[in-house]
Design an enzyme around this catalytic site. Structure first.
Site, PDB file in Angstrom:
ATOM      1  N   LYS A  63      -1.823 -16.355  -5.062  1.00 54.52           N
ATOM      2  CA  LYS A  63      -1.690 -16.686  -3.703  1.00 54.52           C
ATOM      3  C   LYS A  63      -1.254 -18.339  -3.597  1.00 54.52           C
ATOM      4  O   LYS A  63      -1.506 -18.948  -4.651  1.00 54.52           O
ATOM      5  CB  LYS A  63      -2.892 -16.375  -2.820  1.00 54.52           C
ATOM      6  CG  LYS A  63      -3.070 -14.739  -2.984  1.00 54.52           C
ATOM      7  CD  LYS A  63      -2.120 -14.113  -2.122  1.00 54.52           C
ATOM      8  CE  LYS A  63      -1.992 -12.730  -2.287  1.00 54.52           C
ATOM      9  NZ  LYS A  63      -3.063 -11.836  -2.381  1.00 54.52           N
TER      10      LYS A  63
HETATM   11  C1  PLP Z   1      -3.344 -10.072  -2.388  1.00 52.11           C
HETATM   12  C2  PLP Z   1      -3.627  -9.600  -0.941  1.00 52.11           C
HETATM   13  C3  PLP Z   1      -4.832  -8.773  -0.757  1.00 52.11           C
HETATM   14  C4  PLP Z   1      -5.995  -8.745  -1.731  1.00 52.11           C
HETATM   15  O1  PLP Z   1      -6.605  -9.884  -1.792  1.00 52.11           O
HETATM   16  P1  PLP Z   1      -7.614  -9.994  -3.120  1.00 52.11           P
HETATM   17  O2  PLP Z   1      -7.956 -11.084  -3.124  1.00 52.11           O
HETATM   18  O3  PLP Z   1      -6.496  -9.916  -4.219  1.00 52.11           O
HETATM   19  O4  PLP Z   1      -8.544  -8.544  -3.023  1.00 52.11           O
HETATM   20  C5  PLP Z   1      -4.826  -8.225   0.523  1.00 52.11           C
HETATM   21  N1  PLP Z   1      -3.699  -7.861   1.283  1.00 52.11           N
HETATM   22  C6  PLP Z   1      -2.415  -8.426   1.102  1.00 52.11           C
HETATM   23  C7  PLP Z   1      -1.354  -8.337   1.942  1.00 52.11           C
HETATM   24  C8  PLP Z   1      -2.365  -9.202  -0.061  1.00 52.11           C
HETATM   25  O5  PLP Z   1      -1.168  -9.936  -0.421  1.00 52.11           O
END
Ligand code: PLP
Length: 388
Positions: free
Chosen positions: A191
């Protein structure tokens, strides 16, 4: 040997280790401590909307708790944007509820307000009013929040904003993550900023935050012994991860700038190539962090044969990672029986769009490698200079 170019890799700022060392020195090696509190404060300041933030072990955990706090339970229906990562929809199923998927609209690729309204009315006419709506800001692009919020308000259904990809994005000047009854953030390794793994629930009251912290720390009642009157979860963020998060918050603005520069870089490369578009804001109400840059290829206008596949394979040969966009949930085997409203916007985009290397840490050399592949594939001889 050339190193691999990643789609989106961690980009540390420098002070992460300082906060981790403080945690070690004070023996706060636990899922609570000064870094957890500090990271939450940093996020609250950044989002700047009088929000209360609970730091958790993952964005998925934050969504799970948001649904619980919206009273979603077995047999309920929850509306969810179809084009997204599976983590947006999975927590609905954790609760024994049923996802109802909604198509995208063409401007932002996010939830189509027309299909949303149609779905709500149809579900109500079938005897079941949806319990919550999960909207996503895909690849950092804000959804059409005014329209979606007004539909949610009209039918009095709580909105959960999945801002896992859109920390630093804004809609009409307001920070993504702050629009719904709840917002969720992710700090996974891929991210825009990372805590290695982690997430947060963005709340609008201290009670909602306290409830999230309570549920995320095993739902212990206030008693000297272990007493439980609700099911709890182990979802709190570690003080070590939060230390990484504090270091990352110091450079978040730079990371947004870096990702947006990658978007400009691709827009510049593609501006004179027919049949090729870089996913961009529809107008100035939308400000995307451009977490990932995405190219859409119309093979009736390019010389390519299978939309993005020629480009993807050419990148692969040069050890450059690229990936088709999220496959819509209503097309996933696991969700084949879930209700779906809309047409083929998400499906069409899935067929012709590819995510490009977008990290804020890509070097000039790596960008030159990327550009060369793209210009070779589109056999465009236009002079090209590497952007700063
Ligand atoms: C990465 C992501 C998540 C989940 O987040 P995690 O921290 O990996 O559990 C949820 N929704 C979207 C759109 C994402 O890109």
């Amino acid at each position: 040997m050339k190193s691999k170019v990643w789609l989106s890799s961690p980009h540390l700022g420098g002070n992460e280790l300082k906060y981790i060392k403080e945690a070690f020195a004070a023996n706060w090696v636990a899922p609570l401590g000064p870094n957890v509190d500090g990271f939450e404060q940093d996020l609250e300041l950044f989002l700047n909307e009088d929000v209360k933030v609970a730091a958790l072990s993952a964005g998925t955990a934050a969504l799970h708790l948001a649904l619980i706090e919206c009273d979603v339970t077995h047999g309920d229906e929850v509306i969810c944007q179809s084009m997204t990562f599976s983590a947006s929809a999975n927590p609905i199923v954790y609760l024994g509820a049923v996802p109802v998927f909604i198509d995208s609209e063409k401007d932002t690729w996010n939830m189509c307000p027309v299909a949303l309204k149609e779905a709500i009315e149809d579900r109500i006419s079938k005897g079941k009013k949806p319990k919550a709506i999960i909207v996503v800001n895909l690849y950092g692009m804000p959804a059409k929040m005014d329209e979606i919020l007004s539909i949610a308000a009209e039918y009095d259904i709580p909105l959960i904003e999945d801002a896992a990809e859109s920390l630093g994005s804004r809609y009409k000047g307001k920070a993504c993550g702050t629009f719904g009854r709840f917002g969720i953030l992710s700090f996974n390794g891929n991210k825009i900023i990372t805590t290695s793994g982690g997430g947060a629930l963005v709340c609008h009251s201290q009670e909602d935050k306290e409830q999230a912290v309570f549920l995320s720390t095993q739902a212990r009642d206030d008693a000297p012994h272990y007493q439980h009157s609700q099911i709890g979860y182990n979802y709190r963020m570690s003080n070590i991860s939060a230390g990484i998060g504090r270091g990352q918050m110091e450079v978040l603005d730079e990371r947004v700038e870096g990702r947006r520069k990658m978007h400009s870089f691709y827009s510049e490369i593609c501006k004179n190539i027919e049949g090729v578009k870089i996913f961009s804001e529809p107008d100035s109400d939308f400000y995307s962090n451009h977490w990932l840059s995405v190219i859409t290829i119309d093979d009736t206008k390019t010389k390519l044969s299978k939309n993005y596949e020629d480009l993807r394979l050419a990148f692969l040969k040069e050890d450059i990672e690229s990936r088709p966009i999220w496959k819509p949930m209503h097309l996933q085997p696991i969700f084949k029986d879930a209700p779906y409203y809309g047409g083929k916007v998400a499906e069409t985009l899935f067929g012709n769009s590819l995510c490009l290397p977008s990290g804020s840490n890509l070097s000039e050399d790596e960008r030159a490698r990327i550009a060369k592949v793209m210009l070779d594939v589109f056999s465009n001889k236009k002079e090209y200079s590497v952007m700063p």
